[in-house]
Design a protein around this motif. Sequence first.
Motif, PDB file in Angstrom:
ATOM      1  N   LYS A 107       0.839  -1.203   0.000  1.00 54.60           N
ATOM      2  CA  LYS A 107       0.000   0.000   0.000  1.00 54.60           C
ATOM      3  C   LYS A 107       0.870   1.248   0.000  1.00 54.60           C
ATOM      4  O   LYS A 107       1.923   1.284   0.621  1.00 54.60           O
ATOM      5  CB  LYS A 107      -0.892   0.021   1.251  1.00 54.60           C
ATOM      6  CG  LYS A 107      -1.930  -1.084   1.298  1.00 54.60           C
ATOM      7  CD  LYS A 107      -2.783  -0.969   2.563  1.00 54.60           C
ATOM      8  CE  LYS A 107      -3.804  -2.102   2.636  1.00 54.60           C
ATOM      9  NZ  LYS A 107      -4.613  -2.042   3.880  1.00 54.60           N
ATOM     10  N   PHE A 108       0.404   2.271  -0.712  1.00 59.20           N
ATOM     11  CA  PHE A 108       0.989   3.606  -0.644  1.00 59.20           C
ATOM     12  C   PHE A 108      -0.126   4.514  -0.128  1.00 59.20           C
ATOM     13  O   PHE A 108      -1.016   4.896  -0.893  1.00 59.20           O
ATOM     14  CB  PHE A 108       1.474   4.063  -2.019  1.00 59.20           C
ATOM     15  CG  PHE A 108       2.566   3.206  -2.606  1.00 59.20           C
ATOM     16  CD1 PHE A 108       3.892   3.414  -2.266  1.00 59.20           C
ATOM     17  CD2 PHE A 108       2.258   2.168  -3.483  1.00 59.20           C
ATOM     18  CE1 PHE A 108       4.902   2.624  -2.806  1.00 59.20           C
ATOM     19  CE2 PHE A 108       3.254   1.375  -4.019  1.00 59.20           C
ATOM     20  CZ  PHE A 108       4.583   1.598  -3.673  1.00 59.20           C
ATOM     21  N   GLY A 109      -0.106   4.783   1.174  1.00 61.75           N
ATOM     22  CA  GLY A 109      -1.232   5.507   1.778  1.00 61.75           C
ATOM     23  C   GLY A 109      -2.474   4.642   1.668  1.00 61.75           C
ATOM     24  O   GLY A 109      -2.476   3.467   2.075  1.00 61.75           O
ATOM     25  N   ASP A 110      -3.529   5.192   1.071  1.00 62.79           N
ATOM     26  CA  ASP A 110      -4.779   4.433   0.900  1.00 62.79           C
ATOM     27  C   ASP A 110      -4.790   3.631  -0.401  1.00 62.79           C
ATOM     28  O   ASP A 110      -5.693   2.824  -0.624  1.00 62.79           O
ATOM     29  CB  ASP A 110      -5.986   5.393   0.902  1.00 62.79           C
ATOM     30  CG  ASP A 110      -6.169   6.064   2.257  1.00 62.79           C
ATOM     31  OD1 ASP A 110      -5.768   5.466   3.271  1.00 62.79           O
ATOM     32  OD2 ASP A 110      -6.695   7.205   2.298  1.00 62.79           O
ATOM     33  N   PHE A 111      -3.810   3.881  -1.261  1.00 60.70           N
ATOM     34  CA  PHE A 111      -3.786   3.211  -2.561  1.00 60.70           C
ATOM     35  C   PHE A 111      -3.146   1.829  -2.435  1.00 60.70           C
ATOM     36  O   PHE A 111      -2.026   1.686  -1.953  1.00 60.70           O
ATOM     37  CB  PHE A 111      -3.007   4.055  -3.578  1.00 60.70           C
ATOM     38  CG  PHE A 111      -2.867   3.404  -4.925  1.00 60.70           C
ATOM     39  CD1 PHE A 111      -3.983   3.190  -5.725  1.00 60.70           C
ATOM     40  CD2 PHE A 111      -1.622   2.985  -5.396  1.00 60.70           C
ATOM     41  CE1 PHE A 111      -3.856   2.579  -6.964  1.00 60.70           C
ATOM     42  CE2 PHE A 111      -1.489   2.372  -6.631  1.00 60.70           C
ATOM     43  CZ  PHE A 111      -2.617   2.178  -7.423  1.00 60.70           C
ATOM     44  N   VAL A 112      -3.886   0.799  -2.877  1.00 63.22           N
ATOM     45  CA  VAL A 112      -3.390  -0.581  -2.818  1.00 63.22           C
ATOM     46  C   VAL A 112      -2.816  -0.946  -4.191  1.00 63.22           C
ATOM     47  O   VAL A 112      -3.544  -1.182  -5.148  1.00 63.22           O
ATOM     48  CB  VAL A 112      -4.519  -1.571  -2.422  1.00 63.22           C
ATOM     49  CG1 VAL A 112      -3.963  -2.992  -2.311  1.00 63.22           C
ATOM     50  CG2 VAL A 112      -5.169  -1.146  -1.119  1.00 63.22           C
ATOM     51  N   ALA A 113      -1.490  -0.983  -4.276  1.00 62.49           N
ATOM     52  CA  ALA A 113      -0.830  -1.294  -5.551  1.00 62.49           C
ATOM     53  C   ALA A 113      -0.803  -2.801  -5.807  1.00 62.49           C
ATOM     54  O   ALA A 113      -0.959  -3.253  -6.940  1.00 62.49           O
ATOM     55  CB  ALA A 113       0.588  -0.736  -5.547  1.00 62.49           C
ATOM     56  N   ASN A 114      -0.567  -3.591  -4.755  1.00 62.98           N
ATOM     57  CA  ASN A 114      -0.610  -5.060  -4.823  1.00 62.98           C
ATOM     58  C   ASN A 114      -1.549  -5.561  -3.745  1.00 62.98           C
ATOM     59  O   ASN A 114      -1.417  -5.172  -2.583  1.00 62.98           O
ATOM     60  CB  ASN A 114       0.778  -5.677  -4.592  1.00 62.98           C
ATOM     61  CG  ASN A 114       1.789  -5.368  -5.683  1.00 62.98           C
ATOM     62  OD1 ASN A 114       2.971  -5.260  -5.418  1.00 62.98           O
ATOM     63  ND2 ASN A 114       1.343  -5.204  -6.915  1.00 62.98           N
ATOM     64  N   ASP A 115      -2.488  -6.412  -4.136  1.00 63.72           N
ATOM     65  CA  ASP A 115      -3.523  -6.863  -3.200  1.00 63.72           C
ATOM     66  C   ASP A 115      -3.434  -8.381  -3.032  1.00 63.72           C
ATOM     67  O   ASP A 115      -3.965  -9.148  -3.822  1.00 63.72           O
ATOM     68  CB  ASP A 115      -4.897  -6.453  -3.750  1.00 63.72           C
ATOM     69  CG  ASP A 115      -6.024  -6.673  -2.751  1.00 63.72           C
ATOM     70  OD1 ASP A 115      -5.769  -7.282  -1.696  1.00 63.72           O
ATOM     71  OD2 ASP A 115      -7.152  -6.243  -3.033  1.00 63.72           O
ATOM     72  N   SER A 116      -2.679  -8.819  -2.010  1.00 62.22           N
ATOM     73  CA  SER A 116      -2.562 -10.233  -1.638  1.00 62.22           C
ATOM     74  C   SER A 116      -2.212 -11.128  -2.843  1.00 62.22           C
ATOM     75  O   SER A 116      -2.925 -12.076  -3.161  1.00 62.22           O
ATOM     76  CB  SER A 116      -3.860 -10.707  -0.983  1.00 62.22           C
ATOM     77  OG  SER A 116      -3.647 -11.925  -0.316  1.00 62.22           O
ATOM     78  N   ILE A 117      -1.086 -10.824  -3.473  1.00 63.73           N
ATOM     79  CA  ILE A 117      -0.682 -11.552  -4.692  1.00 63.73           C
ATOM     80  C   ILE A 117       0.220 -12.740  -4.340  1.00 63.73           C
ATOM     81  O   ILE A 117       1.143 -12.622  -3.539  1.00 63.73           O
ATOM     82  CB  ILE A 117       0.056 -10.601  -5.668  1.00 63.73           C
ATOM     83  CG1 ILE A 117      -0.921  -9.553  -6.210  1.00 63.73           C
ATOM     84  CG2 ILE A 117       0.698 -11.373  -6.811  1.00 63.73           C
ATOM     85  CD1 ILE A 117      -0.296  -8.535  -7.139  1.00 63.73           C
ATOM     86  N   ASP A 118      -0.064 -13.882  -4.966  1.00 63.46           N
ATOM     87  CA  ASP A 118       0.802 -15.065  -4.896  1.00 63.46           C
ATOM     88  C   ASP A 118       1.519 -15.218  -6.240  1.00 63.46           C
ATOM     89  O   ASP A 118       0.894 -15.078  -7.297  1.00 63.46           O
ATOM     90  CB  ASP A 118      -0.008 -16.333  -4.647  1.00 63.46           C
ATOM     91  CG  ASP A 118      -0.677 -16.347  -3.273  1.00 63.46           C
ATOM     92  OD1 ASP A 118      -0.203 -15.618  -2.389  1.00 63.46           O
ATOM     93  OD2 ASP A 118      -1.674 -17.077  -3.110  1.00 63.46           O
ATOM     94  N   LEU A 119       2.811 -15.507  -6.201  1.00 65.70           N
ATOM     95  CA  LEU A 119       3.570 -15.738  -7.428  1.00 65.70           C
ATOM     96  C   LEU A 119       4.559 -16.868  -7.188  1.00 65.70           C
ATOM     97  O   LEU A 119       5.368 -16.811  -6.264  1.00 65.70           O
ATOM     98  CB  LEU A 119       4.327 -14.463  -7.841  1.00 65.70           C
ATOM     99  CG  LEU A 119       5.263 -14.607  -9.057  1.00 65.70           C
ATOM    100  CD1 LEU A 119       4.458 -14.799 -10.341  1.00 65.70           C
ATOM    101  CD2 LEU A 119       6.180 -13.388  -9.194  1.00 65.70           C
ATOM    102  N   THR A 120       4.473 -17.913  -8.025  1.00 65.54           N
ATOM    103  CA  THR A 120       5.401 -19.041  -7.923  1.00 65.54           C
ATOM    104  C   THR A 120       6.179 -19.163  -9.224  1.00 65.54           C
ATOM    105  O   THR A 120       5.589 -19.247 -10.307  1.00 65.54           O
ATOM    106  CB  THR A 120       4.632 -20.359  -7.651  1.00 65.54           C
ATOM    107  OG1 THR A 120       3.873 -20.204  -6.444  1.00 65.54           O
ATOM    108  CG2 THR A 120       5.595 -21.520  -7.494  1.00 65.54           C
ATOM    109  N   VAL A 121       7.502 -19.166  -9.119  1.00 63.51           N
ATOM    110  CA  VAL A 121       8.370 -19.269 -10.295  1.00 63.51           C
ATOM    111  C   VAL A 121       9.341 -20.425 -10.077  1.00 63.51           C
ATOM    112  O   VAL A 121       9.909 -20.566  -8.992  1.00 63.51           O
ATOM    113  CB  VAL A 121       9.159 -17.954 -10.514  1.00 63.51           C
ATOM    114  CG1 VAL A 121      10.042 -18.048 -11.749  1.00 63.51           C
ATOM    115  CG2 VAL A 121       8.206 -16.769 -10.651  1.00 63.51           C
ATOM    116  N   HIS A 122       9.526 -21.248 -11.119  1.00 60.87           N
ATOM    117  CA  HIS A 122      10.384 -22.436 -11.014  1.00 60.87           C
ATOM    118  C   HIS A 122      11.749 -22.179 -11.640  1.00 60.87           C
ATOM    119  O   HIS A 122      11.876 -21.376 -12.568  1.00 60.87           O
ATOM    120  CB  HIS A 122       9.724 -23.624 -11.713  1.00 60.87           C
ATOM    121  CG  HIS A 122       8.338 -23.909 -11.218  1.00 60.87           C
ATOM    122  ND1 HIS A 122       7.220 -23.351 -11.812  1.00 60.87           N
ATOM    123  CD2 HIS A 122       7.894 -24.662 -10.183  1.00 60.87           C
ATOM    124  CE1 HIS A 122       6.134 -23.760 -11.167  1.00 60.87           C
ATOM    125  NE2 HIS A 122       6.519 -24.557 -10.176  1.00 60.87           N
TER     126      HIS A 122
END
Length: 507
Positions: free
Chosen positions: A7-22
């Motif tokens: 979050k940047f202040g009230d702005f949510v740039a990433n919202d509970s993101i999952d990322l899996t890379v092999h």
Amino acid sequence: MKGITKKFGDFVANDSIDLTVHKGEIHALLGENGAGKTTLMNVLYGLYLPTEGDVFINGERVEIKNPNIAIEKGIGMVHQHFMLIDKFTVVENIILGMETTIKKGSFDTKCIDIESATKEVEELSKKYGLHVDPNAKIHDISVGMQQRVEILKALYRGADILILDEPTAVLTPQEVEELIQIMESLTEQGKTIIIITHKLKEIKQAADYCTIIRRGKKIDTVKVSDVTEEDLAEMMVGRQVSFAVDKKEMNRGEVVLDINNIVIKDNRKLNAVNDLSLQLHKGEILGIAGVDGNGQSEFLEGITGLRPIESGKVILNGEDIANTTPRNIMEKGMCNIPEDRQKRGLILDFSVAENMILENYDKEPFSKNRRLNHKNIDEHAKKLIEKFDIRPQNEKQTAGSLSGGNQQKVIIAREITNDPDVLIAAQPTRGLDVGAIEFVHKYLVEQRDNEKAVLLVSFELDEILNLSDRIAVIYNGKIVDVLDRKDADEKKLGYLMAGGGVDDEKK
């Protein structure tokens, strides 16, 4: 990456993101401009601390508080706007901050061990097929070569996971092909690559898996071979996207821009534009196709008043504007979407609202009696932000804090709103996602349908072919041929762009 929220202040740039890379795969991160792709990678690289969530590397939970820790953990990042020092050599840039010293001379003076570093850079360059001259100065090498230097810099620091942010945004088609080969070579030797992009064709060419982010939320991770470009586009923007440009037939009007035998020198005082002539009519989009480095930049700078024209005329609406000021050229009816949005298009520390009126700050309703009317400036910006879908929707945010694509939208909104007779559009969709490209193309065609003239300069042949009514091919600073769109195809343009049809003496 698990449950990453930023979050940047009230702005949510990433919202509970999952990322899996092999290990050993090329994983694309796809999303619209401002979707949160770069923010997520900045968290992985330690430039931002996550508000919530955890990062695991090889199964071990790690806290990456800064890029030094990321580098220790084998993560390297090549940013969209390169972090190189122009006056340094390739090897000096690569070892910067990691210099090893040796004692030299009778006084045991400590000197940087350039010789050993050069040898190591040569070995790395050869191993991964990068073919970089370690002794070349940065300002003397192409953009594509500079990107290879950034990749080498990360490899020199021991990167096993390479993050490439918009790696093809500033490359020619040939350089894109070379980069894809380099990425494949890296993964064959055990490296893992994450590319932030919104170029669907390149995802299909290069990536194994693709994670799609929309407005800060993860939509899905897909195996690239199982989906089409249309599938990816729809997941990215949440609607069907048209890849064709909707364009009605137009009858060309009178000549509005007549360029006669202009000669323009480059920074080395050599002729970059050689006796170039071109006519642009009302109600047409004239595309200029050519390989980067054939005088396009100098040509654009010359006709927009940023570089001297040695000889020749540039007639706009019947008046010679050669070697007059950019302000005069704009007031005579020519506006410009510049090649380099950060260097030429915006003042990054100014707000979006202030950038929207850079060319009209001294006119009503934005000022009166030399005093700015901030209420009118903000209202004007709010309208353009909504019309051109600029994100985040905050006119007071600095232009430098926007994503590259949204910075481009600010420039396009400003220039089109000026209602010019001639619009110069240089690489107008560089770094834009498919939804934004569709949007920009619509506005360029709208200008042409309103009997304005558009001069389009682009390295994207698809864009030139989709938008142009006529196509001029530039080679070695000259227009070698002008084709009607119906007579042009990629093969014919490629032949002309490589100097085909130009006799040896002219070459």
